[in-house]
Design an enzyme around this catalytic site. Structure first.
Site, PDB file in Angstrom:
ATOM      1  CG  ASP A 108      -1.981  -1.051   1.193  1.00  0.00           C
ATOM      2  OD1 ASP A 108      -2.342  -1.481   0.078  1.00  0.00           O
ATOM      3  OD2 ASP A 108      -2.466  -1.439   2.278  1.00  0.00           O
ATOM      4  CE1 TYR A 159       4.623  -6.266   3.651  1.00  0.00           C
ATOM      5  CE2 TYR A 159       3.997  -8.572   3.708  1.00  0.00           C
ATOM      6  CZ  TYR A 159       4.019  -7.349   3.070  1.00  0.00           C
ATOM      7  OH  TYR A 159       3.432  -7.231   1.832  1.00  0.00           O
TER       8      TYR A 159
END
Length: 284
Positions: free
Chosen positions: A63, A124
């Site tokens: 994003d 992540y």
């Protein structure tokens, strides 16, 4: 759906990284917004002197504001274009790309490779500090400031209740026709000597906003606003909870994407395309 490369083309794997601060995410968008995909595709078209834009497929769409250190993509190039340009393509891309995105490696991909569907996990890191003075100015684009003291042990206790295969609908932004069943393989937090807390989050795949929602729930546990079993109860409820905040994107970095051995790539790609469901608790 087959991963056979079109005749006369070569599938090329790209390993890349970027600072997401000034990007409107990975994927190309209407309206001329700046994206990572758009920058790389434009650069590739320019340095190969091609009229055609060669479209990239990425391991994980990030994003707006999210960074990547170990992103992976692939592109199918005409064989003659690859043959002519690949010896100098990496250096030419370095000269053409803006400084906030880099391609580190370009190589012909093994048979059956698909950057998205062949991946077996994505890892992540989310970085946050509870330092009363705030974030080091040199790290402000990569570390979230949380203005309450955080109990890392309590956060790790809460995290353990989220591991495994579940329907993460309570932590995802629902997308039409997409499953929210995922296998969360690792969720752990460590505070370093500088006081920065790094959450490591690894799963076979992630649904939209999943990592940032999980971190938002764990922060509420860490600062004492919720008990350690609360994130697990939210997960079991299976619906979005307004108390779960999607934390800001700048603390999040895609660190690494994992792939199986070459001979398993095609099978993994096929498996990943199957829509999953959880085992039934029983009939009747």
């Amino acid at each position: 759906m087959s991963d056979e490369v079109e005749a006369g083309h070569v599938r090329v794997r790209l390993d890349l990284s970027y600072d997401g601060s000034e990007f409107s995410g990975w994927a190309k968008q209407a309206g001329g917004r700046r994206t990572v995909q758009g920058e790389i595709e434009d650069a590739l078209r320019t340095v190969t002197r091609s009229r055609e834009t060669y479209e990239l497929t990425v391991a994980g769409r990030t994003d707006a504001g999210v960074h990547a250190r170990g992103q992976v993509a692939h592109v199918d190039l005409p064989r003659e274009v690859w043959a002519e340009h690949h010896p100098k393509l990496l250096k030419r891309l370095a000269g053409r790309l803006p400084r906030d995105v880099r391609v580190w490696a370009l190589r012909e991909a093994p048979r059956g490779f698909n950057a998205r569907f062949s991946a077996v996990w994505r890892r992540y890191a989310y970085r946050v500090t509870d330092n009363p003075g705030g974030v080091d100015p040199l790290l402000r684009s990569h570390v979230l400031w949380h203005d309450w003291p955080l109990d890392v042990a309590a956060m790790n206790e809460a995290a353990r209740g989220l591991l495994g295969e579940h329907d993460f609908a309570a932590y995802c932004k629902k997308r039409e026709g997409a499953t929210t069943i995922r296998t969360l393989q690792e969720l752990s937090l460590v505070r370093d000597d500088d006081g920065i807390i790094t959450a490591t989050v690894r799963a076979d795949a992630f649904c939209h906003n999943m990592v940032r929602s999980l971190i938002g729930a764990l922060l509420f546990v860490g600062d004492g606003h919720r008990p350690a079993d609360w994130p697990g109860k939210v997960l079991a409820a299976g619906v979005r909870d307004s108390a779960v905040h999607v934390v800001r994107p700048h603390g999040l970095t895609l660190e690494e994407v994992g792939y199986p051995a070459d001979e398993l790539l095609a099978a993994r790609s096929k498996e990943a395309r199957n829509k999953r469901s959880l085992p039934s608790a029983g009939c009747c």
